[in-house]
Structures are given as structure tokens and as C-alpha cells.
Design an enzyme around this catalytic site. Structure first.
Site, short mmCIF file in Angstrom:
data_model
loop_
_atom_site.label_atom_id
_atom_site.label_comp_id
_atom_site.label_asym_id
_atom_site.label_seq_id
_atom_site.Cartn_x
_atom_site.Cartn_y
_atom_site.Cartn_z
N ALA A 101 -8.94 -17.39 -51.10
CA ALA A 101 -7.89 -17.57 -50.11
C ALA A 101 -7.39 -19.01 -50.19
O ALA A 101 -8.02 -19.87 -50.80
CB ALA A 101 -8.41 -17.26 -48.70
N MET A 102 -6.24 -19.26 -49.54
CA MET A 102 -5.66 -20.61 -49.55
C MET A 102 -4.99 -20.88 -48.21
O MET A 102 -4.20 -20.07 -47.74
CB MET A 102 -4.65 -20.75 -50.70
CG MET A 102 -3.91 -22.06 -50.70
SD MET A 102 -5.05 -23.47 -50.83
CE MET A 102 -4.12 -24.70 -49.92
N GLU A 103 -5.30 -22.07 -47.63
CA GLU A 103 -4.92 -22.38 -46.26
C GLU A 103 -3.51 -22.93 -46.09
O GLU A 103 -3.28 -23.82 -45.27
CB GLU A 103 -5.93 -23.39 -45.68
CG GLU A 103 -5.89 -24.78 -46.31
CD GLU A 103 -6.83 -24.99 -47.49
OE1 GLU A 103 -7.12 -26.14 -47.84
OE2 GLU A 103 -7.28 -23.97 -48.06
N ASN A 104 -2.54 -22.44 -46.84
CA ASN A 104 -1.16 -22.90 -46.66
C ASN A 104 -0.83 -22.88 -45.16
O ASN A 104 -1.06 -21.88 -44.48
CB ASN A 104 -0.19 -21.99 -47.41
CG ASN A 104 -0.62 -21.72 -48.83
OD1 ASN A 104 -0.80 -22.63 -49.62
ND2 ASN A 104 -0.81 -20.45 -49.15
N GLU B 27 -10.33 -20.32 -43.40
CA GLU B 27 -8.94 -20.74 -43.63
C GLU B 27 -8.28 -21.25 -42.35
O GLU B 27 -7.54 -22.24 -42.37
CB GLU B 27 -8.13 -19.58 -44.23
CG GLU B 27 -8.67 -19.03 -45.54
CD GLU B 27 -8.97 -20.11 -46.57
OE1 GLU B 27 -8.19 -21.08 -46.67
OE2 GLU B 27 -10.00 -19.99 -47.26
N HIS C 229 -8.97 -24.79 -41.34
CA HIS C 229 -8.16 -25.79 -42.05
C HIS C 229 -6.83 -26.09 -41.34
O HIS C 229 -6.22 -27.12 -41.62
CB HIS C 229 -7.83 -25.29 -43.45
CG HIS C 229 -8.92 -25.49 -44.46
ND1 HIS C 229 -9.54 -26.70 -44.68
CD2 HIS C 229 -9.49 -24.62 -45.34
CE1 HIS C 229 -10.43 -26.57 -45.65
NE2 HIS C 229 -10.43 -25.31 -46.05
N GLU D 124 -13.59 -29.10 -47.38
CA GLU D 124 -14.11 -27.76 -47.67
C GLU D 124 -15.51 -27.54 -47.08
O GLU D 124 -15.84 -26.44 -46.66
CB GLU D 124 -14.13 -27.52 -49.18
CG GLU D 124 -12.75 -27.50 -49.83
CD GLU D 124 -11.83 -26.43 -49.26
OE1 GLU D 124 -12.30 -25.52 -48.54
OE2 GLU D 124 -10.62 -26.49 -49.53
#
Length: 843
Positions: A253-256, A289, A292, A311
Site C-alpha cells: 500500500a502507499m499513503e498518498n 497507511e 501516515h 515507517e
């Protein structure tokens, strides 16, 4: 598929210079009217220096512009470029993801800017500290949906050059780093609800949303956001929280900021086919996520040498957030298994690295990518958990507001009258600025307590000097004969004496709940006296116990499993025995070891058979559900006939009625693997057919892993070849397939031969951006324990020195070191282990 673009970057000159450096990668620039690929004007009128030349610096990924005069300090300028970028399937920057729905091929144009890929989309100052406000407008085909970080502000249908398009304009973003930018165009639909002033939406393929796969994520997001708003004492900073499941995605996953992207397996939960393990994964990764959104996005690291704080913190608090959302699960207990013990194995190598490094040691993109490893995530989480424990959670939380973390923690310590032997900064520096961890040895006959840098191979040559000489300031929570001592005792030097720990008749246990990032050893008398200590070894690492005490004592602790039914002791023991399997399953020790473990697991198998009324009910507790899987997996693996007959029958029933899979979703991963191992080509082909046709990502993932369980070498070789064909195995999954085959004792050498043969092609062409080369190297070499394998590994390194290893460079060094340690361990312990297993079977 190529996409044209143009970019205007406004910046202010802080120091006079004749050079402009801006990040750029894989963009083709158009020459402008000035005969250069960039133009420069001064904002608000005035003159700008003329451009002499512009060129690319591929290694550092800079577009460099040489000027004929210096920029003026305090003046704002605008740098303009026109360019074309490729919408490739490389899972980096702005990329293409494809899927089939109702027989139609569909495309998602999506993005992954983190950590250094925004520069692949447009030229930019692609560094975390260089924040900007982004004004995003996306032009896309009618009928598709455009998403970005901000809320959609205006959607209009129009024409451009006679072509019908939709134009979506978004709210300006908060001031943020380039790596958090997200742009997505798709045919997706969504679920939504509003929580206060925040709109929560879950986006996915239409079929997935219609099947209810987004409901759990939608339901758990609200409680997690509530928790973090209270935890940080700051309201959620945005008007909406979008989360989207993508068919192709490099990370989990990515916390955009405002538009979090996920692999489908991580966000979607199908109530009919997903397991409770899938459910727990979804809850914890959403918590990671969303953590963040404050710590990382609102407040951001200065440079990539501090990745661990970002992280590690999100990893630690993800357990707290998930625990708030699902309190019955007791998920906080799992951090010991999932983070602490996991990272000990890597941090015991001399090729490990400190949590924090010097800024100038991390410059190139591959060096930046290397920072996102188990040390940053899991050791970061473990060390922050230790800090939280000795400060107390409320004091710890007070120190969260900015990245000058330890200074703020010190202020919180003073405000709350917390007694510490040294300032927080001094305590934490020895854990953050040097690699590794200590083993604390307590001699209860004298009260002497000492520390020593723990290494997998005690004779390793430590080449990296430590500013703290590999000594730590160690908080010791301890108990005496079951009575927890009120105060933490601190070990402040190489050795000290604690007379309260000196007692002939009462046992001592230190590092209660494993809140400290260290291991503990005792004198022989305390080991014998402290039955609980021996039992606790099941939740430790048998290889280190063998190193410090004896192999026999280490293995003796497993005998407790005959009477054990709880998940954490069993899972810890299986994690430890996994190393024994890796080292010994191609030796004469394998069968006696199998027979012994079969003896241990049979009572557990029968326990769950009885608990579930002959496998017809699901255990109530989450950890019982997990341990039921362990019981079936290990019983079948070690040859318990009743288990093998059970799983083979269940799988055969599914083959006979493919539309009706009656296997409990919690048990499918174990059942599928067992059936593949016991079966032949028919079972494998059926599994492959089901894998290709699955519309549920978690189900496809279980089948994908199980296909690697076959004992048929021809099928395994075919499966490996599929990893180079995206029509067969998605690029995002190729690494997982290769490592799954490598974990099969029959497939290990096949996977290694495949990686050696295909390395240059995978590394330089096919797998660029989409393969996790570091994990591939680590997993494929995990079994190496002979001189011949070491020679092959060293030859592989030498043969590919020109090609390189990129973000896997550290993993290659660790593989060589681990192999040497394995050879030594096997030589020292194999005969003793064989004798011990034989003695237990005969007993």
C-alpha cells in the site's frame, strides 16, 4: 502508450547559482523556441539569465541547466518544459495496470510516486523536504473516473482537437512532498459514507464492489480515523479519505495524502472466500497507511536517512489502530511475532545497518529504495515500542508533534516527572545510530548482569565501527518468581551487579512481554528453575539459545508443545523450526525431524478436530483460527494420515464440483498446499484454472502460493517460466511466485537456477520497477548451507558485478554472510540435532 505533458515549476532562489538541478527520469523533452529543452523567466517581470545548455545526469536523475549568469537571491523564477512520458506497465511513476472484467480488457492509469518516481511523471524537486501545493487537472476519456489527492471540484465534458474528453479539476492539495502525489484514471466505482466532515470512499473494480468486497474496508476506516484523531489530538487534515484497490501495485500500500493506493489483496475482503487472516491484514494495513496521514504526510522527514521514524512509527501504531477497531482480536500481541522476532534474524548480521544513517550516505535512487527494509519497518517499530514502554504511552504520544522526536519526548518526560537515568536522546541514540542488538546475560548466583553484541556468527568480522562501541543503555523490566518488580532497572554499562536478582531459590525473568529490543540469557540454574523461562523460549529463537546455552536445551523447549494449544507459542516454535527445516531438510536429519514434529502436532490436530466438531465449526477466537491452520498445515506436512486424507478429500470434492467450494476460507491456504503436494498434474492444472478465473484477489493469492507446493519438478519449472509472461503472472506477483517455489524443498534449486539464468534480463529489462529483487535474493538463498552453494553465490555476484544489484545490493551481502554462518552452524550442530531427534522418537 505515451502521454504528453508540460510543466511550469516556480521556485525562489535562496543562494546565487549558475546551475539549476531538477529531478527527471525517463522523460523525452521537446526543444522549445529558444533551441533548448527548458525555458526560464523571472516571475513578476524582470529578466532571467540566458540558458547556455541543458543535459541529463542519468545516475542521479537530474536535468541540469547551465546559465550564463547567476540567479538573483530572493527572486522567483519559472522553469518551463514540454515532454513525453511512457505509460508503461513498470509499476512506477504514472503507469498502466490492466484487468479483465466481463470478458472486456480494461486499463487503469495510476501512479506510484514514492520514493523517487514523481520525476518520471514530470520534472520536479523530488525530495521529501521540498514541499509544494499541487493544482491538479486531469483530462480523461468520457465515462472514466479521475481521482487525485484533493476532492473533485469541477467535472466538465468538452472537446480538445475535436476529441470528446472529460476534464476533472481538483481542490489544491495541502503543502506536501512530491512522493505523496497521486493521479488515477479508471472505470472504477465506489462505496462511501460521511463521518463528520470527512467523506470516506472505497474504490475498486465494479465486480469487486458489487460482490461486497469493499464493505469491510469502509466499515473499519471510520474507527481507525477516530482513533488517530484522538491519538494525535489533531483532526484529520483533509476533506476526504479515498482508498483504492489496484490490480497491479509494487508495494502492499502507499499513503498518498487523501488517496491511499493498495494491492487488491490488502484492501478488499470477500465475506464468502477471504479468511480472517485476510481480514486482519486489511485492518492493520489500513491503520498503517492512515497513521501516515499525520505522521509522515502532515509532518514529513527531512531526508530518506530517517525512513525508520516514518515507517517504524506507522508499523507500531498500526497495531494500536487495528486493536481499537477490532478489540476482540488482541492484535497488539502479534507485534512480537510479526516485527520483533522477524527483524532479529537480519539485525544479527554484520551486514545489517543502523536505523539512521548520515544524509550524504544515501543519495542515489537505489540507495533510497534500500532504506525501505525490515530494519526500518520492524526494528523501527520494536525500538519505538520500547521507548513507549519505558516512557509510558501518554508521555510517548506527547512527543509526536514533529520529527525532533527525542527532544520533544524529553520535554514530555520533564513535564510528567518521569525518572530516567539519562536524557531520552542519549538513551535512544545507541539504539538508532548503531546496528544490531544486545543479549543480556543474568547470573542469578552472583547478581552480575552483562551485555554483549549478539551476532548470528560470533566470530564474524565487524567492519563497521560504532560510536557507542556496540553497547546499549538497556531498560530491564523483570520479575522474581512471578512477582513483577515495580521499577525498570537500567543496565548502563558493559556489566553491572543487581543484588536483587541474586537468589538461589527464586527464579528471575527479564524483558517481560519482550518490550525491550534485546534477548536475555541466564545461568544454567535459573534456566532449570524457571519453567516459565523455558516455556518462554518457545516465543524466542532456538538458534540463538543453541548458540548461548546448548542445542539440546533449545530443542528440549519444544517438548512443551505436546501440551500447548495457544497460537503464539506454536507460531513462534514453527518460525524457529523453519530454520531447522531450511538447514536440514536435504540431509539425513530430515526424516527424524519430521517424525518428531509429527509427534508434537498430532495432539494439536486432534484438539482442533474436537473443538470444531470434526471440522464443521469455526473457532471463536482469532488466534484459535490461526492455530487451527497451523495444526492442519503441519499435520499434513509431517505425514499425519488423517490430515492428508482430509485435505485430499476436500480438494477432490471441489474438483468434482468446481462451482461449489465448501472448504472453509480460513483453511484454504493450508488445504490447497497440502492437496497440491499430495497430488499430481490434474490437481495442479485445476488449481491453475481456478487461479486464472478468480475474481477475488485473496483467493487468487492463496492459489498462487499453493501452486508452488507441488512436488512435480516439471510443473515447478513451468510455473517459474510463467513469471516472465505478464499474461500468466502479473509482474507484481512474479517475485512471490519465485520465492514460493524456492521455499519448496523440491523447487529450491530450480528457483536458484532460474534466478541465475534470468538475472540480467529481469534486472535490466523485464522486472525493472516491478520485481522486489532484495526479497528475491534473500528468499532464494535462505537454504544455502554448503560450500558448493557459497561458491555458486559468490560466482553469481562476480558474474553480475557489471549488471549490478541495485536495491538488492545489501540483500546480496547479507546472503553471503548468512550462508557462511549457516555452513558453520550446520557443521557445529547437525550431529547433535540428529542424535536428539532420534532419541525423542525412540522414547
Amino acid at each position: 502508450m505515451h502521454s504528453p505533458g508540460h510543466s511550469t515549476v516556480e521556485f525562489e532562489c535562496v543562494d546565487e547559482t549558475e546551475l539549476i538541478l531538477i529531478h527527471s527520469n525517463k522523460l523525452s523533452y521537446t526543444k522549445l523556441n529558444n533551441a533548448h529543452i527548458v525555458s526560464l523567466i523571472a516571475s513578476g517581470g524582470g529578466s532571467a539569465p540566458s540558458i547556455v545548455s541543458s543535459w541529463m545526469q542519468p545516475k542521479t536523475q537530474y536535468l541540469i541547466t547551465q546559465l550564463n549568469n547567476k540567479l538573483t537571491q530572493g527572486q522567483k523564477y519559472q522553469l518551463y518544459t514540454e515532454f513525453t512520458g511512457e505509460l508503461a506497465d513498470d509499476l512506477a511513476g504514472f503507469y498502466r495496470s490492466e484487468y479483465q472484467e466481463d470478458g472486456v480488457r480494461k486499463i487503469v492509469a495510476t501512479s506510484q510516486m514514492h520514493p523517487t518516481h514523481a520525476r518520471k511523471v514530470f520534472p520536479c524537486f523530488d525530495e521529501p523536504a521540498m514541499k509544494a501545493v499541487f493544482y491538479i487537472t486531469l483530462i480523461h476519456p468520457p465515462g472514466t473516473v479521475a481521482l487525485s489527492n484533493g476532492m473533485e471540484k469541477e467535472i466538465v465534458n468538452t472537446t480538445i482537437d475535436g476529441i470528446a474528453v472529460t476534464k476533472t479539476k481538483f481542490e489544491p492539495t495541502k503543502k506536501m512532498s512530491t512522493y505523496l502525489l497521486a493521479i488515477i484514471i479508471s472505470d472504477y466505482t465506489h462505496l462511501s459514507y460521511s463521518q463528520g466532515d470527512t467523506l470516506i470512499r472505497i474504490w475498486a473494480r465494479r465486480t469487486a464492489i458489487e460482490q461486497g468486497q469493499g464493505h469491510y474496508a469502509l466499515n473499519v476506516t471510520g474507527p481507525v480515523l477516530d482513533f488517530f484523531q484522538l491519538y494525535y489530538n489533531i483532526s484529520y487534515p483533509l476533506s476526504k479519505s479515498d482508498q483504492i484497490a489496484l490490480p497491479d501495485f509494487y508495494f502492499g500500500a502507499m499513503e498518498n495524502w487523501g488517496l491511499v493506493t493498495y494491492r487488491e489483496t490488502k484492501l478488499l475482503y470477500d465475506p464468502l472466500t477471504s479468511s480472517n487472516r485476510n481480514k486482519e491484514t486489511t485492518a492493520t494495513i489500513i491503520a498503517h497507511e492512515l497513521a501516515h496521514m499525520w505522521f509522515g504526510n502532515l509532518v514529513t522527514l527531512q531526508w530518506w536517512n530517517e525512513v525508520w521514524l516514518n515507517e517504524g512509527f506507522a508499523s507500531y501504531v498500526s497495531y494500536l489502530g487495528a486493536d481499537h477497531a477490532e478489540p476482540a482480536w488482541n492484535v497488539k500481541d502479534l507485534i512480537i511475532l510479526d516485527e520483533v522476532h522477524r527483524v532479529f534474524a537480519v539485525d544479527a548480521l554484520t551486514s545489517s545497518h543502523p536505523l539512521s544513517s548520515k544524509e550524504d550516505s544515501i543519495i542515489l535512487p537505489d540507495q533510497i529504495s534500500e532504506q525501505f527494509d525490515v530494519i526500518s519497518y520492524s526494528k523501527g517499530a520494536a525500538v519505538l515500542r520500547m521507548l513507549s514502554d519505558f516512557l509510558s504511552e501518554p508521555v510517548f504520544v506527547q512527543g509526536l508533534s514533529v520529527y525532533t522526536f527525542c527532544n520533544l519526548c524529553q520535554q514530555a518526560v520533564e513535564a510528567n516527572n518521569v525518572s530516567l537515568p539519562r536524557p531520552v536522546n542519549d538513551i535512544m541514540n545507541c539504539w538508532v545510530l548503531q546496528m544490531g542488538f544486545p543479549v543480556v546475560t543474568i547470573d542469578t548466583t552472583t547478581g552480575k548482569v552483562s551485555q554483549k553484541y549478539f551476532l548470528l556468527d560470533p566470530e564474524s568480522n565487524i567492519k563497521v565501527k560504532s560510536p557507542y562501541n556496540y553497547e546499549w543503555l538497556i531498560p530491564v523490566r523483570w520479575m522474581k518468581s512471578g512477582e513483577v518488580q515495580r521499577d525498570i532497572w537500567w543496565l548502563m554499562e558493559k556489566e553491572a551487579v543487581n543484588l536483587e536478582m541474586c537468589n538461589d531459590s527464586l527464579w528471575v525473568l527479564a524483558n517481560i512481554n519482550i518490550t525491550g529490543y534485546y534477548r536475555v540469557n541466564y545461568d544454567h540454574g535459573n534456566w532449570e528453575l524457571c519453567v516459565y523461562c523455558q516455556h518462554l523460549l518457545l516465543t524466542g529463537d532456538l538458534s540463538w539459545v543453541a548458540q548461548l546455552v546448548s542445542t539440546t536445551l533449545a530443542l528440549k523447549t519444544t517438548s512443551y508443545l505436546l501440551m500447548e494449544t495457544e497460537y503464539i507459542p506454536w507460531q513462534s516454535a514453527l518460525d524457529n523450526l523453519h530454520y531447522y527445516y531450511l538447514m536440514l531438510d536435504c540431509t539425513e536429519v530430515y526424516q527424524p525431524m519430521q517424525d518428531y514434529i509429527k509427534k508434537l502436532v498430532t495432539p494439536l490436530f486432534l484438539y482442533f478436530k474436537n473443538m470444531t466438531s470434526n471440522w464443521t465449526h469455526i473457532p471463536d477466537r482469532l488466534t484459535d483460527q490461526y492455530n487451527q491452520v497451523n495444526a492442519i498445515r503441519m499435520a499434513c506436512r509431517t505425514g499425519v494420515t488423517e490430515c492428508q486424507d482430509l485435505t485430499t478429500t476436500w480438494f477432490k470434492q471441489w474438483m468434482d464440483s468446481p462451482q461449489e467450494n465448501l472448504i472453509d476460507p480460513n483453511l484454504r491456504s493450508a488445504v490447497y498446499c497440502s492437496a497440491m503436494a499430495a497430488g499430481g498434474e490434474a490437481e495442479w492444472e485445476f488449481g491453475w484454472w481456478q487461479f486464472q478465473g478468480s475474481s477475488v484477489a485473496s483467493e487468487a493469492s492463496k492459489l498462487m502460493s499453493a501452486l508452488a507446493c507441488t512436488k512435480n519438478k516439471t510443473l515447478l519449472e513451468r510455473y517459474l517460466s510463467y513469471t516472465l509472461n505478464p499474461a500468466m503472472i502479473r509482474k507484481q506477483d512474479a517475485t512471490s511466485v519465485i520465492t514460493s517455489v524456492a521455499s519448496n524443498r523440491v523447487g529450491h534449486s530450480l528457483a536458484w537456477d532460474f534466478v541465475r539464468k534470468q538475472w540480467e534480463y529481469m534486472f535490466t529489462q523485464y522486472g525493472v520497477g516491478s520485481f522486489s529483487f532484495a526479497s528475491m535474493i534473500s528468499e532464494v538463498t535462505a537454504r544455502f548451507s554448503t560450500e558448493a552453494e557459497l561458491q555458486q553465490l559468490e560466482e553469481f555476484v562476480e558474474e553480475n558485478s557489471a549488471v549490478g544489484f541495485g536495491s538488492a545490493t545489501l540483500a546480496v551481502k547479507q546472503a553471503v554472510e548468512r550462508t557462511k554462518a549457516n555452513i558453520k552452524w550446520l557443521h557445529q550442530n547437525k550431529q547433535e540435532i540428529l542424535d536428539w531427534f532420534n532419541s525423542q522418537i525412540q522414547a
